[in-house]
Write an enzyme that holds these catalytic residues in place. Sequence first.
Site, PDB file in Angstrom:
ATOM      1  N   CYS A   1      -6.159  -4.434  -8.133  1.00  0.00           N
ATOM      2  CA  CYS A   1      -5.979  -4.103  -6.721  1.00  0.00           C
ATOM      3  C   CYS A   1      -5.572  -5.336  -5.909  1.00  0.00           C
ATOM      4  CB  CYS A   1      -7.249  -3.474  -6.149  1.00  0.00           C
ATOM      5  SG  CYS A   1      -8.714  -4.496  -6.304  1.00  0.00           S
ATOM      6  N   HIS A   2      -5.780  -6.533  -6.496  1.00  0.00           N
ATOM      7  CA  HIS A   2      -5.389  -7.750  -5.764  1.00  0.00           C
ATOM      8  C   HIS A   2      -3.873  -7.875  -5.632  1.00  0.00           C
ATOM      9  CE1 HIS A   2      -5.542  -8.853 -10.080  1.00  0.00           C
ATOM     10  NE2 HIS A   2      -4.533  -9.665  -9.811  1.00  0.00           N
TER      11      HIS A   2
ATOM     12  N   ASN B   1     -12.307  -0.204  -5.429  1.00  0.00           N
ATOM     13  CA  ASN B   1     -12.007  -0.321  -6.858  1.00  0.00           C
ATOM     14  C   ASN B   1     -13.253  -0.827  -7.611  1.00  0.00           C
ATOM     15  OD1 ASN B   1     -10.976  -0.907  -9.364  1.00  0.00           O
ATOM     16  ND2 ASN B   1      -9.722  -2.642  -8.688  1.00  0.00           N
TER      17      ASN B   1
ATOM     18  N   TYR C   1       0.841  -1.203   0.000  1.00  0.00           N
ATOM     19  CA  TYR C   1       0.000   0.000   0.000  1.00  0.00           C
ATOM     20  C   TYR C   1       0.876   1.254   0.000  1.00  0.00           C
ATOM     21  CZ  TYR C   1      -3.942  -3.106   0.890  1.00  0.00           C
ATOM     22  OH  TYR C   1      -4.879  -4.096   0.768  1.00  0.00           O
TER      23      TYR C   1
ATOM     24  N   GLU D   1      -1.393 -15.987 -10.922  1.00  0.00           N
ATOM     25  CA  GLU D   1      -0.372 -15.177 -11.591  1.00  0.00           C
ATOM     26  C   GLU D   1       1.037 -15.631 -11.221  1.00  0.00           C
ATOM     27  OE1 GLU D   1      -1.093 -11.012 -10.957  1.00  0.00           O
ATOM     28  OE2 GLU D   1      -3.147 -11.120 -11.743  1.00  0.00           O
TER      29      GLU D   1
END
Lengths: 168, 197
Positions: free
Chosen positions: B166-167, B158, B135, B193
Amino acid sequence: MSTRQLFEDVVATHGATVLRVCRAVLGPHADADDAWSETFLSALRAYPDLPAGTNIEAWLVTVAHRRSVDVLRGRARRAAPVAAVPDTPHGDADPEVDLWAALATLPDKQRRAVAYHHLGGLPYADVAELLGGTPEAARRAAADGIARLRTHGLLADDTSTDTRGGHR
Amino acid sequence: MNLTDLTAPGPHELAALHARLEQAAADADLLDVAYRTLDTPVGTLLLAATPVGLVRVAYEREGLDEVLAQLAARLSPRVLRAPARLDDTARELDEYFAGRRREFDVPLDRSLSTGFRGEVQRSLPLVGFGTTATYAQVAALAGRPAAVRAVGTACATNPLPVVVPCHRVLRSDGALGGYVGGTDAKAALLALEGAAA
């Protein structure tokens, strides 16, 4: 910000009623589909500016009336032959098919009065505004129409004028 | 039998008319918000698009009816279930969840991303596929290094999760932090990912 219902929910809630009305006025064919489509497209256009508290169903039935008049004018211009409809009931055929055929035999005013009041839930005062004449005349036209449908043996005797709610 | 029963249209008849209305509304520029749902490995997602682009992705836990009501109030009540406008988005999401896509090309409508939250949300795609940021790092990216809490709020609100990543934003201590789709969904996306979470 107003909490206006999604138009999707308007279609889901009232789509069937509007289709019944269009079919009763025009017959259960492509013309009715055209009138349904034009009704909801017109309604979608006007929807954001609709005054709060509008009776959506009554509004849609009124729009359907106007669009069905447009479709009939188009039909007259094209002068397409209209399929002949039997004027006598025939035995044990599909009652639904018979009902559309029987509706088609009604005089225009009776057919519309039945469609707008009994299928569309419009009060007689509103029906009268669409058809001209008094609310009492609209009530009579609807009653005469229902009586003629009964002579075709299509509606049980207890199919009174209250086949659905919405008589305000 | 009464009149109402005798004249009841079948569901397929109404579905065909609905499809025709979707097309006519789009052609007449009256389809302000089109939406559909999509089943994915992280649950059912709601996808909504304006003529500009994809405007909202929502998880089921956000309450799909609630999300649609918010769209009607904030954008326009001319909302229809109309999948065609979202075909490309659905295809790209399918590819992403199948491991064949790393970023999204569909046009976005950012009108739900306003103020500083919007600036943060616009900077999130700088955190690339397979990587993560804290963050605090995102606050620095957005030009307000002290605004760490505001970045947390921006991620939590979001309007385009999954597509706007945002993840990929984690707490400085390495913990996952919150996620609009739930921490399980956040962990699943990061695992997909191949990011070290």
